[in-house]
Motif scaffolding. Structure first.
Motif, PDB file in Angstrom:
ATOM      1  N   ALA A   6      30.723  34.920  32.420  1.00  9.26           N
ATOM      2  CA  ALA A   6      30.542  35.525  31.110  1.00  9.26           C
ATOM      3  C   ALA A   6      30.500  37.037  31.173  1.00  9.26           C
ATOM      4  O   ALA A   6      30.746  37.722  30.178  1.00  9.26           O
ATOM      5  N   ASP A   7      30.192  37.593  32.336  1.00  8.80           N
ATOM      6  CA  ASP A   7      30.034  39.043  32.472  1.00  8.80           C
ATOM      7  C   ASP A   7      31.364  39.681  32.845  1.00  8.80           C
ATOM      8  O   ASP A   7      31.533  40.215  33.935  1.00  8.80           O
ATOM      9  N   VAL A   8      32.338  39.628  31.939  1.00  7.33           N
ATOM     10  CA  VAL A   8      33.665  40.169  32.239  1.00  7.33           C
ATOM     11  C   VAL A   8      33.683  41.687  32.186  1.00  7.33           C
ATOM     12  O   VAL A   8      34.672  42.306  32.600  1.00  7.33           O
ATOM     13  N   SER A   9      32.635  42.320  31.685  1.00  5.36           N
ATOM     14  CA  SER A   9      32.595  43.777  31.648  1.00  5.36           C
ATOM     15  C   SER A   9      32.246  44.383  33.002  1.00  5.36           C
ATOM     16  O   SER A   9      32.375  45.587  33.202  1.00  5.36           O
ATOM     17  N   ALA A  10      31.798  43.561  33.950  1.00 10.58           N
ATOM     18  CA  ALA A  10      31.482  44.056  35.285  1.00 10.58           C
ATOM     19  C   ALA A  10      32.768  44.403  36.032  1.00 10.58           C
ATOM     20  O   ALA A  10      33.801  43.754  35.868  1.00 10.58           O
ATOM     21  N   THR A  11      32.704  45.423  36.841  1.00  6.50           N
ATOM     22  CA  THR A  11      33.841  45.820  37.672  1.00  6.50           C
ATOM     23  C   THR A  11      33.860  44.986  38.955  1.00  6.50           C
ATOM     24  O   THR A  11      32.817  44.794  39.584  1.00  6.50           O
ATOM     25  N   VAL A  12      35.033  44.482  39.319  1.00  2.03           N
ATOM     26  CA  VAL A  12      35.187  43.688  40.533  1.00  2.03           C
ATOM     27  C   VAL A  12      36.005  44.498  41.536  1.00  2.03           C
ATOM     28  O   VAL A  12      37.093  44.981  41.213  1.00  2.03           O
ATOM     29  N   GLU A  13      35.479  44.654  42.750  1.00  2.00           N
ATOM     30  CA  GLU A  13      36.150  45.431  43.792  1.00  2.00           C
ATOM     31  C   GLU A  13      36.469  44.552  44.999  1.00  2.00           C
ATOM     32  O   GLU A  13      35.714  43.635  45.324  1.00  2.00           O
ATOM     33  N   TYR A  14      37.592  44.875  45.656  1.00  2.15           N
ATOM     34  CA  TYR A  14      38.050  44.121  46.827  1.00  2.15           C
ATOM     35  C   TYR A  14      38.255  45.113  47.968  1.00  2.15           C
ATOM     36  O   TYR A  14      39.036  46.062  47.837  1.00  2.15           O
ATOM     37  N   THR A  15      37.562  44.884  49.084  1.00  3.85           N
ATOM     38  CA  THR A  15      37.570  45.842  50.179  1.00  3.85           C
ATOM     39  C   THR A  15      38.129  45.214  51.460  1.00  3.85           C
ATOM     40  O   THR A  15      38.321  44.004  51.554  1.00  3.85           O
ATOM     41  N   MET A  16      38.349  46.065  52.461  1.00 10.23           N
ATOM     42  CA  MET A  16      38.812  45.652  53.781  1.00 10.23           C
ATOM     43  C   MET A  16      37.668  45.504  54.774  1.00 10.23           C
ATOM     44  O   MET A  16      37.901  45.295  55.963  1.00 10.23           O
ATOM     45  N   ASP A  17      36.442  45.618  54.314  1.00 10.26           N
ATOM     46  CA  ASP A  17      35.299  45.668  55.225  1.00 10.26           C
ATOM     47  C   ASP A  17      35.202  44.424  56.109  1.00 10.26           C
ATOM     48  O   ASP A  17      35.023  44.528  57.327  1.00 10.26           O
ATOM     49  N   LYS A  18      35.314  43.239  55.527  1.00  9.03           N
ATOM     50  CA  LYS A  18      35.206  42.009  56.320  1.00  9.03           C
ATOM     51  C   LYS A  18      36.360  41.894  57.309  1.00  9.03           C
ATOM     52  O   LYS A  18      36.176  41.438  58.446  1.00  9.03           O
ATOM     53  N   ALA A 164      37.104  46.472  32.853  1.00 10.33           N
ATOM     54  CA  ALA A 164      37.477  46.073  31.501  1.00 10.33           C
ATOM     55  C   ALA A 164      38.736  46.796  31.029  1.00 10.33           C
ATOM     56  O   ALA A 164      39.398  46.338  30.097  1.00 10.33           O
ATOM     57  N   ALA A 165      39.072  47.898  31.680  1.00 12.46           N
ATOM     58  CA  ALA A 165      40.261  48.649  31.273  1.00 12.46           C
ATOM     59  C   ALA A 165      41.536  48.108  31.898  1.00 12.46           C
ATOM     60  O   ALA A 165      42.605  48.134  31.278  1.00 12.46           O
ATOM     61  N   GLY A 166      41.455  47.632  33.137  1.00 15.50           N
ATOM     62  CA  GLY A 166      42.656  47.145  33.806  1.00 15.50           C
ATOM     63  C   GLY A 166      42.463  47.050  35.304  1.00 15.50           C
ATOM     64  O   GLY A 166      41.332  47.002  35.806  1.00 15.50           O
ATOM     65  N   ILE A 167      43.582  47.061  36.036  1.00 17.69           N
ATOM     66  CA  ILE A 167      43.588  46.910  37.494  1.00 17.69           C
ATOM     67  C   ILE A 167      43.993  48.229  38.128  1.00 17.69           C
ATOM     68  O   ILE A 167      45.008  48.828  37.733  1.00 17.69           O
ATOM     69  N   ARG A 168      43.238  48.667  39.124  1.00 16.36           N
ATOM     70  CA  ARG A 168      43.556  49.888  39.866  1.00 16.36           C
ATOM     71  C   ARG A 168      43.813  49.544  41.329  1.00 16.36           C
ATOM     72  O   ARG A 168      43.128  48.705  41.903  1.00 16.36           O
ATOM     73  N   PHE A 169      44.796  50.223  41.896  1.00 17.04           N
ATOM     74  CA  PHE A 169      45.140  50.068  43.309  1.00 17.04           C
ATOM     75  C   PHE A 169      44.866  51.398  44.010  1.00 17.04           C
ATOM     76  O   PHE A 169      45.205  52.461  43.494  1.00 17.04           O
ATOM     77  N   HIS A 170      44.276  51.326  45.192  1.00 14.82           N
ATOM     78  CA  HIS A 170      43.910  52.537  45.938  1.00 14.82           C
ATOM     79  C   HIS A 170      44.465  52.477  47.357  1.00 14.82           C
ATOM     80  O   HIS A 170      43.732  52.627  48.331  1.00 14.82           O
ATOM     81  N   ARG A 171      45.737  52.231  47.476  1.00 12.90           N
ATOM     82  CA  ARG A 171      46.374  52.238  48.791  1.00 12.90           C
ATOM     83  C   ARG A 171      46.943  53.635  49.068  1.00 12.90           C
ATOM     84  O   ARG A 171      47.397  54.313  48.152  1.00 12.90           O
ATOM     85  N   PRO A 172      46.939  54.066  50.361  1.00 13.94           N
ATOM     86  CA  PRO A 172      47.442  55.405  50.680  1.00 13.94           C
ATOM     87  C   PRO A 172      48.889  55.636  50.238  1.00 13.94           C
ATOM     88  O   PRO A 172      49.252  56.752  49.885  1.00 13.94           O
TER      89      PRO A 172
END
Length: 314
Positions: A6-18, A164-172
């Motif tokens: 239900a909390d779709v306003s939260a930001t979801v992040e995906y990292t390389m840490d693992k 909530a705004a969209g998808i961001r990519f942060h690759r070099p």
């Protein structure tokens, strides 16, 4: 990690840490093997630590030259210009390798330095003792341990983030790419052409579909010249649309962990103009943690035991 749907306003992040931390035990074993070789192998009065640093520098230089020539080959330059640039790279790299070799060994076969460099000879670069490779393993393993631990404690930017705004990519090689939910036409598994012509749905890749026009105007110009080999697989056509793959091998995250949050946010915000201002926390996927399992304990404790054994029986 479970995300409150239900909390779709939260930001979801995906990292390389693992992904990085899962390879840390292998780096620890490299240190164990390197220490065993450095302590027990024949040295022939060579400074193994110094020669190992020289070898790693030469290998890094050779790899950089290979990567540069690969990028040039993919640039689409005319064949003659590509050949001239390749020859220039070969000359520069050869000159640097020769300079480093002479700097270490000396032009007459002897080192021009004193102290630790006094025992180095030109022949040592051609026929090093085995302990040099032990030091190389130590450098590589310890370097990865420091890098992984630093990035775990001081996390870098997420590779992919959904708000909530969209998808961001942060690759070099793909900086500043942003896909608003209003431009997304679908969310699902990647669809690729099958051998028989029937489309095949890949269960291993999650993707969002955007319009071909949006891809040409906002995505294609951001694809850098320095994109690694295989980066083109991130963008796959689907009829008049273009699919953008979200997950990759450098993120230990299941495709379902991308599809769930993406679909929920797309359905919630695709009809809303602009970006909502509310923000309710951050959910992170791909973050390494101590799970208390026996397998995780064995993976990290076994190389430590091996290190103690090597030091005791040196």
């Amino acid at each position: 990690m479970s995300e409150p749907s239900a909390d779709v306003s939260a930001t979801v992040e995906y990292t390389m840490d693992k992904w990085r931390m899962d390879r840390l035990p292998w780096a620890m074993w490299a240190c164990v093997a390197g220490l065993a070789i450095a302590l027990h192998a024949e040295s022939r009065a060579q400074s193994g630590a110094v020669l190992a640093a020289v070898y790693l520098a030469l290998l890094g230089l050779a790899f950089a030259a290979y990567a540069l020539t690969t990028l040039i080959g993919r640039s689409g330059l005319p064949l003659l210009l590509e050949l001239l640039i390749g020859v220039l790279v070969l000359i520069v790299v050869s000159g640097l390798i020769g300079f480093i070799s002479v700097l270490v060994g000396g032009p007459n076969g002897r080192s021009s330095y004193v102290g630790v460099m006094r025992g180095l000879y030109w022949s040592h670069l051609v026929n090093p003792s085995l302990n040099v490779f032990g030091w190389m393993l130590l450098y590589l393993g310890f370097g990865w341990i420091l890098f992984s631990a630093y990035r775990h404690l001081y996390a870098d930017r997420a590779v992919v983030s959904m708000s909530a705004a969209g998808i961001r990519f942060h690759r070099p090689w793909l900086k500043g790419l942003f896909i608003p939910w209003q431009e997304v036409r679908g969310v699902g598994h990647l669809v690729v052409p099958g051998i028989s012509g029937v489309p095949f749905v890949s269960p291993y890749a999650a993707a969002v579909t955007v319009g071909r026009d949006f891809h040409e105007r906002h995505i294609a110009p951001k694809r850098s010249f320095f994109a690694p080999p295989g980066a083109e697989a991130m963008f796959q056509p689907k009829g008049e649309m273009m699919q953008v793959v979200l997950n990759s091998a450098d993120m230990t995250v299941k495709p379902e962990d991308f599809l769930g949050p993406a679909e929920a946010r797309w359905k919630a915000f695709r009809d809303q103009p602009g970006s909502p201002s509310q923000h309710c926390g951050t959910i992170v996927y791909g973050r390494w943690s101590i799970d208390g399992s026996r397998w995780q304990a064995v993976r990290f404790l076994a190389p430590l035991v091996g290190m103690v054994v090597v030091l005791v029986y040196r």
